[in-house]
Design an enzyme around this catalytic site. Structure first.
Site, short mmCIF file in Angstrom:
data_model
loop_
_atom_site.label_atom_id
_atom_site.label_comp_id
_atom_site.label_asym_id
_atom_site.label_seq_id
_atom_site.Cartn_x
_atom_site.Cartn_y
_atom_site.Cartn_z
N PRO A 132 42.26 47.10 44.99
CA PRO A 132 41.14 46.38 45.34
C PRO A 132 40.73 45.16 44.89
O PRO A 132 41.08 44.98 43.49
CB PRO A 132 39.99 47.59 44.98
CG PRO A 132 40.49 48.31 43.72
CD PRO A 132 41.81 48.27 44.22
N GLY A 184 38.46 43.80 38.81
CA GLY A 184 38.97 44.16 37.29
C GLY A 184 40.31 44.76 37.29
O GLY A 184 40.86 44.66 36.47
N ASP A 220 46.18 39.69 32.61
CA ASP A 220 46.49 39.95 33.87
C ASP A 220 47.79 39.82 34.47
O ASP A 220 48.55 40.59 34.92
CB ASP A 220 45.61 39.23 35.02
CG ASP A 220 44.07 39.78 35.16
OD1 ASP A 220 43.89 40.77 33.84
OD2 ASP A 220 43.35 39.59 35.95
N SER A 228 44.67 39.56 41.89
CA SER A 228 45.16 37.95 41.98
C SER A 228 46.35 37.91 41.28
O SER A 228 47.25 37.15 41.87
CB SER A 228 43.92 37.09 41.45
OG SER A 228 44.50 35.88 41.05
N ALA A 229 46.50 38.27 40.11
CA ALA A 229 47.69 38.02 39.28
C ALA A 229 48.85 38.90 39.94
O ALA A 229 50.23 38.47 39.89
CB ALA A 229 47.56 38.50 37.75
O1 PMV Z 1 37.24 42.50 34.95
P1 PMV Z 1 38.35 41.60 34.45
O2 PMV Z 1 39.81 42.13 34.66
O3 PMV Z 1 38.14 39.95 35.14
O4 PMV Z 1 38.22 41.58 32.85
C1 PMV Z 1 37.40 40.66 32.23
C2 PMV Z 1 37.42 40.88 30.64
C3 PMV Z 1 36.60 40.07 29.93
O5 PMV Z 1 37.18 40.61 28.55
C4 PMV Z 1 35.18 40.58 29.97
C5 PMV Z 1 36.75 38.70 29.85
C6 PMV Z 1 38.03 37.94 29.60
O6 PMV Z 1 38.19 36.83 29.78
O7 PMV Z 1 38.89 38.68 28.57
#
Ligand code: PMV
Length: 313
Positions: free
Chosen positions: A95, A99, A146, A103-104
């Site tokens: 999805p 998180g 990522d 994208s990566a």
């Molecule tokens: O939800 P994601 O995969 O974008 O993870 C963000 C992780 C954070 O620690 C909140 C931000 C970061 O740049 O590490």
């Protein structure tokens, strides 16, 4: 050339999100239950794309796929090939904006597919380099987590500015992943912790530091095969993340429902304020029970994953 494919997995942050921004350790795992496959097929004329967000010319992709255009351009440059005479099909079960690194992962799968198509060898470093360059162009300032996770086969321990350290997933447990159905709000959540840091520096830094300690303890629990401890650290991390204001009602409801149905621990994963929740279960039966309960609360999707299983879906 014959048709060629490339694949990539999703990623899940197990521990340390947000604290990693302040130099604390984090743990992330590849998530092979959600994957992306790019297929390159010979054709004539300009490159076309077929995916859920776009059917048409590669040069006409919407903003959200700008990294696809970039990664194709820089890959073809590296391959010394022209931007024509094939089509791209992208099939994804990751999805977007939850998180999970979609994208990566699109970039990883596409670079692999292109190098396969042109029958050229691709080293892991070269793959990371191409994906990171495209992520920087498309998204600004990614941590590289990522790219490392979606291209990799192994869990990683990561401290900002230091090399990724692979670790072995040696805990016997299942992860239930649940999608709130709401976009993750990483940027806003990171900003709100930064604001808290200004208002209450000491207390906020203390919470962040505790999150880092919990990530280290979680790594030990994994290495010692202690699912109960791991679950407890996950739950403690969620309480701290909630205190820091990066959870929301939906995530907290999912955490509560998971705990009420036998989870050893549960927490938000990634940026928070949406996105996904993860819960730890000691058996597949408990994982299924948790997943069923979460679906009843109206979560948009759930996955059950045996930690350490690296077979692709
Ligand atoms: O939800 P994601 O995969 O974008 O993870 C963000 C992780 C954070 O620690 C909140 C931000 C970061 O740049 O590490």
């Amino acid at each position: 050339n014959n048709q060629a494919i490339g694949r990539a997995t999703g990623k899940i942050i197990l521990m340390g999100e947000h604290a990693v921004v302040y130099g604390e350790p984090s743990l992330a795992i590849p998530f092979p239950k959600a994957t992306i496959q790019t297929t390159v097929t010979p054709s004539t004329g300009p490159i076309t794309v077929d995916c859920i967000y776009h059917k048409g010319l590669l040069t006409d992709v919407p903003e959200r796929l700008s990294n696809l255009l970039t990664v194709v351009e820089i890959s073809l440059k590296a391959l010394k090939k022209e931007l024509k005479d094939f089509s791209l099909k992208i099939d994804s079960s990751i999805p977007a904006e939850r998180g999970m690194g979609s994208s990566a992962a699109v970039a990883v799968a596409t670079v692999r597919a292109l190098f396969n198509y042109f029958e050229q060898e691709l080293t892991h470093d070269q793959l990371l380099e191409l994906v990171n360059v495209s992520e920087v162009i498309a998204h600004g300032n990614p941590s590289g987590l990522d790219a490392a996770m979606t291209s990799g086969e192994q869990p990683l321990y990561y401290i900002k500015g230091k090399p990724f350290v692979p670790f072995k997933m040696s805990v016997d447990a299942y992860l239930v992943v649940a999608d709130t159905g709401i976009k993750g709000q990483t940027r806003e959540a990171v900003g709100s912790i930064a604001a808290l840091m200004k208002e209450h520096p000491e207390e906020t830094m203390n919470d962040i530091h505790q999150l880092g300690e919990l990530a280290d303890k979680a790594k030990t629990a994994i290495e010692e095969n202690s699912p109960i401890d791991l679950g407890s650290y996950m739950h403690q991390a969620h309480l701290l993340l909630d205190k820091l204001g990066v959870s929301n009602e939906q995530l907290n409801q999912l955490v509560d429902a998971a705990l009420a149905n036998g989870a050893l621990g549960a927490k938000l994963t990634g940026g928070g304020r949406g996105g996904c929740m993860i819960a730890l279960a000691d058996s597949e039966t408990t994982a299924q029970q948790i997943s069923d309960a979460l679906r009843e609360t109206g979560t948009s999707n759930t996955w059950i994953y045996q930690l350490g299983d690296d077979s692709f879906e």
